[in-house]
Enzyme design. Sequence first.
Site, PDB file in Angstrom:
ATOM      1  N   ASP A  97       7.323   4.964  -7.036  1.00 14.50           N
ATOM      2  CA  ASP A  97       6.513   5.829  -6.298  1.00 14.50           C
ATOM      3  C   ASP A  97       7.015   7.373  -6.654  1.00 14.50           C
ATOM      4  O   ASP A  97       8.160   7.592  -6.402  1.00 14.50           O
ATOM      5  CB  ASP A  97       6.573   5.418  -4.649  1.00 14.50           C
ATOM      6  CG  ASP A  97       5.328   5.750  -3.906  1.00 14.50           C
ATOM      7  OD1 ASP A  97       4.796   7.031  -4.369  1.00 14.50           O
ATOM      8  OD2 ASP A  97       4.861   4.997  -3.329  1.00 14.50           O
ATOM      9  N   ASP A 199       1.844   9.727  -5.768  1.00 12.51           N
ATOM     10  CA  ASP A 199       1.398   9.843  -4.415  1.00 12.51           C
ATOM     11  C   ASP A 199       0.393  11.328  -4.473  1.00 12.51           C
ATOM     12  O   ASP A 199       1.072  12.332  -5.039  1.00 12.51           O
ATOM     13  CB  ASP A 199       2.855  10.336  -3.668  1.00 12.51           C
ATOM     14  CG  ASP A 199       2.342  10.658  -2.082  1.00 12.51           C
ATOM     15  OD1 ASP A 199       1.994   9.415  -1.695  1.00 12.51           O
ATOM     16  OD2 ASP A 199       2.625  11.537  -1.619  1.00 12.51           O
ATOM     17  N   GLU A 241      -2.875   8.494  -6.777  1.00  6.45           N
ATOM     18  CA  GLU A 241      -3.776   8.052  -5.515  1.00  6.45           C
ATOM     19  C   GLU A 241      -4.782   9.551  -5.157  1.00  6.45           C
ATOM     20  O   GLU A 241      -4.078  10.373  -5.297  1.00  6.45           O
ATOM     21  CB  GLU A 241      -2.624   8.251  -4.152  1.00  6.45           C
ATOM     22  CG  GLU A 241      -3.077   7.871  -2.936  1.00  6.45           C
ATOM     23  CD  GLU A 241      -2.274   8.705  -1.645  1.00  6.45           C
ATOM     24  OE1 GLU A 241      -2.498   8.085  -0.499  1.00  6.45           O
ATOM     25  OE2 GLU A 241      -1.597   9.475  -1.835  1.00  6.45           O
ATOM     26  N   HIS A 315       0.408   0.520   2.393  1.00  2.00           N
ATOM     27  CA  HIS A 315       1.228   0.933   3.391  1.00  2.00           C
ATOM     28  C   HIS A 315       0.504   1.938   4.573  1.00  2.00           C
ATOM     29  O   HIS A 315       1.021   2.280   5.387  1.00  2.00           O
ATOM     30  CB  HIS A 315       2.459   1.503   2.893  1.00  2.00           C
ATOM     31  CG  HIS A 315       2.369   2.824   2.084  1.00  2.00           C
ATOM     32  ND1 HIS A 315       1.739   2.659   0.936  1.00  2.00           N
ATOM     33  CD2 HIS A 315       2.661   4.239   2.313  1.00  2.00           C
ATOM     34  CE1 HIS A 315       1.562   4.120   0.515  1.00  2.00           C
ATOM     35  NE2 HIS A 315       1.947   4.748   1.501  1.00  2.00           N
ATOM     36  N   ASP A 316      -0.680   2.435   4.035  1.00  2.00           N
ATOM     37  CA  ASP A 316      -1.364   3.637   4.939  1.00  2.00           C
ATOM     38  C   ASP A 316      -2.457   3.037   5.531  1.00  2.00           C
ATOM     39  O   ASP A 316      -3.054   3.215   6.423  1.00  2.00           O
ATOM     40  CB  ASP A 316      -2.094   4.652   4.191  1.00  2.00           C
ATOM     41  CG  ASP A 316      -0.788   5.520   3.652  1.00  2.00           C
ATOM     42  OD1 ASP A 316       0.438   5.573   4.166  1.00  2.00           O
ATOM     43  OD2 ASP A 316      -0.926   6.310   2.425  1.00  2.00           O
TER      44      ASP A 316
HETATM   45  O1  TEU Z   1      -0.971   9.488   1.458  1.00  2.00           O
HETATM   46  C1  TEU Z   1      -1.740  10.553   1.338  1.00  2.00           C
HETATM   47  C2  TEU Z   1      -2.663  10.627   2.588  1.00  2.00           C
HETATM   48  O2  TEU Z   1      -3.326  11.428   2.416  1.00  2.00           O
HETATM   49  C3  TEU Z   1      -2.248   9.788   3.679  1.00  2.00           C
HETATM   50  O3  TEU Z   1      -1.860  10.722   4.655  1.00  2.00           O
HETATM   51  C4  TEU Z   1      -3.439   9.131   4.261  1.00  2.00           C
HETATM   52  O4  TEU Z   1      -4.574  10.044   4.173  1.00  2.00           O
HETATM   53  C5  TEU Z   1      -3.177   8.771   5.585  1.00  2.00           C
HETATM   54  O5  TEU Z   1      -2.283   7.877   5.468  1.00  2.00           O
HETATM   55  C6  TEU Z   1      -4.562   7.860   6.197  1.00  2.00           C
HETATM   56  O6  TEU Z   1      -4.784   8.582   7.158  1.00  2.00           O
HETATM   57  C7  TEU Z   1       0.373   9.462   0.846  1.00  2.00           C
HETATM   58  C8  TEU Z   1       1.282   8.261   1.261  1.00  2.00           C
HETATM   59  O7  TEU Z   1       0.411   7.244   0.978  1.00  2.00           O
HETATM   60  C9  TEU Z   1       1.452   8.420   2.534  1.00  2.00           C
HETATM   61  O8  TEU Z   1       2.067   7.198   3.089  1.00  2.00           O
HETATM   62  C10 TEU Z   1       2.182   9.469   2.905  1.00  2.00           C
HETATM   63  O9  TEU Z   1       2.500   9.717   4.110  1.00  2.00           O
HETATM   64  C11 TEU Z   1       1.582  10.905   2.338  1.00  2.00           C
HETATM   65  O10 TEU Z   1       1.024  10.724   0.994  1.00  2.00           O
HETATM   66  C12 TEU Z   1       2.597  12.003   2.141  1.00  2.00           C
HETATM   67  O11 TEU Z   1       3.420  11.767   1.231  1.00  2.00           O
END
Ligand code: TEU
Length: 544
Positions: A97, A199, A241, A315-316
């Site tokens: 990542d 990310d 992403e 994971h989100d």
């Molecule tokens: O996620 C990007 C992001 O925009 C997230 O905040 C997403 O919108 C949210 O989970 C949905 O509500 C990435 C990573 O995948 C996330 O785990 C991190 O928290 C974020 O970046 C910051 O690095």
Amino acid sequence: MSHWWQDTTVYQIYPRSFQDSNGDGIGDLRGIIQRLDYLQDLGVGALWLCPIYQSPNDDNGYDIANYREIMSEFGTMADFDELVSEAKKRGMRLIMDLVVNHTSDEHAWFIDAKSSPTAEHRDWYIWRDPAPDGGAPNALSSMFGGSAWEYDQLSGQYYLHLFSKKQPDLNWANPAVHSAVYDMMNFWLDKGIGGFRMDVIELLGKEPDRLITGNGPRLHEYLQEMNHATFGRGDYLTVGECWGATPEIAHLYTDADRHELSMIFQFGHIELDQKPGKDKWETRPLNVNALRDLLFKWQDEFASSGWPTLFWSNHDVPRIARWTIPGPLQDKQLKMFATLLYLMKGTPFIFQGEELGLRNHPVTSVEELRDIESINLYHSRRDAGQSEAEILSAINEKGRDNARRPMQWSSTHEAGFTTGKPWIALNNDYQIRNAELEAKDPNSVLAYYRQLLHLRKSTPSILKGQFIRLPKEPDGVAGYIRTFGDVKLLVVANMTGTTQHLHTSLDIRRVLLTNGDFDRQQDDVILPPYVAFAAEVVGGNSNE
Ligand code: TEU
Ligand code: CA
């Protein structure tokens, strides 16, 4: 040109919740090593690890304090090197990542930057004077709530953080940042990894003074430079992403002649259960026809250039079980969704536990929450007067902790995840739903995923075939053909809870995969609720 990452399936690991090897309740690298045989059996060829670098864990590793050290809770660099080589023995590559939109505020660069306005690393981050009224420089807000600007007493300036205030944004307008990041990327490539998941990559070109965050004017210039300086030297998997990618933008990233990334995650299908114009917390029921049409549209967009990603969750994002109905047909529904998506053209990304059909696990109080996004949301909505029940119900549906509960390996203590006390509670269904039980059951979701992924690997039409949508699917049915040479593979999914008829003159020769029985009567395929299949077919009209 064909690439290894077009023929593989990626499995996403959330290391904190995958397997604990030393009883401290936190998953770790040695735990992953213990489970490599399981992953090999499943049929995956690459493992994306969520961040494993040194971090104070304000955002569970997405706040990196040192890019070249392993988080001590996860193990050592020696463990990492062993993981790379053990995975390689089993035909699997590691995908790291890459989090370079921001660092932790505990990274040495930021500690230096904060120490004085004239510090060497000051301009590696984004500092601005207060607005004339003394407040934040402008209205940019953080993804985790509140202003994106944090005041610094010492200098009287604000710094930018598009996520938590412990995640200061790097200043990509400064070329010194680029070289430091590229050196770090080459450090990992030299260790024999297979590539990077990137990310929030769309934010690198931000122009905060013009309130531009995603897709800024210099973004693609940076990515081309990064490609040239790092992963462009080999056949690496890179996946960005990109929440805000339109088809046009997707091609900027992924068309081979632009030398940027292999593929991107775009999230339109994930957002289909949101009310239009609202955020992820305000949901509406999924419209399966809209889902089908959107997935198919992206297949067409990538027909001649670029390459699709195929995923339901990460994971989100809570697992696909969120779109299924509890009851006797739920597993069938899960298998149907897998069939629909993972036989399309593209690279599947399977989030840990999806292959077991893991569900959400509701909480009843704020103390049970672990995710910074949910905790911040809870407090800001309580302050705004919303009821506890209402907020928790939104969090239980869409909160990120849902995907982050420990893997369910067996029916023993804490599902075999740890011998101690897990950092976050398990889903209490683990005694009926876990890898050990499902491995013994030929009808399990796990057995189906294994079968599907092995079929995928050995079937050229799935890996390389052209995608053609069936011309006249009825509502609630998705159908497509993958053609490769003389071979035609038909994939059909009944996405509804009622029997559906698909009219087709295609002649089914051999069923390769199915989650239930279906019938054929003259030119109709009769599909019971949630039945899906893949079959070799012949004939059909010219447009079938
Ligand atoms: O996620 C990007 C992001 O925009 C997230 O905040 C997403 O919108 C949210 O989970 C949905 O509500 C990435 C990573 O995948 C996330 O785990 C991190 O928290 C974020 O970046 C910051 O690095
Ligand atoms: Ca541990």
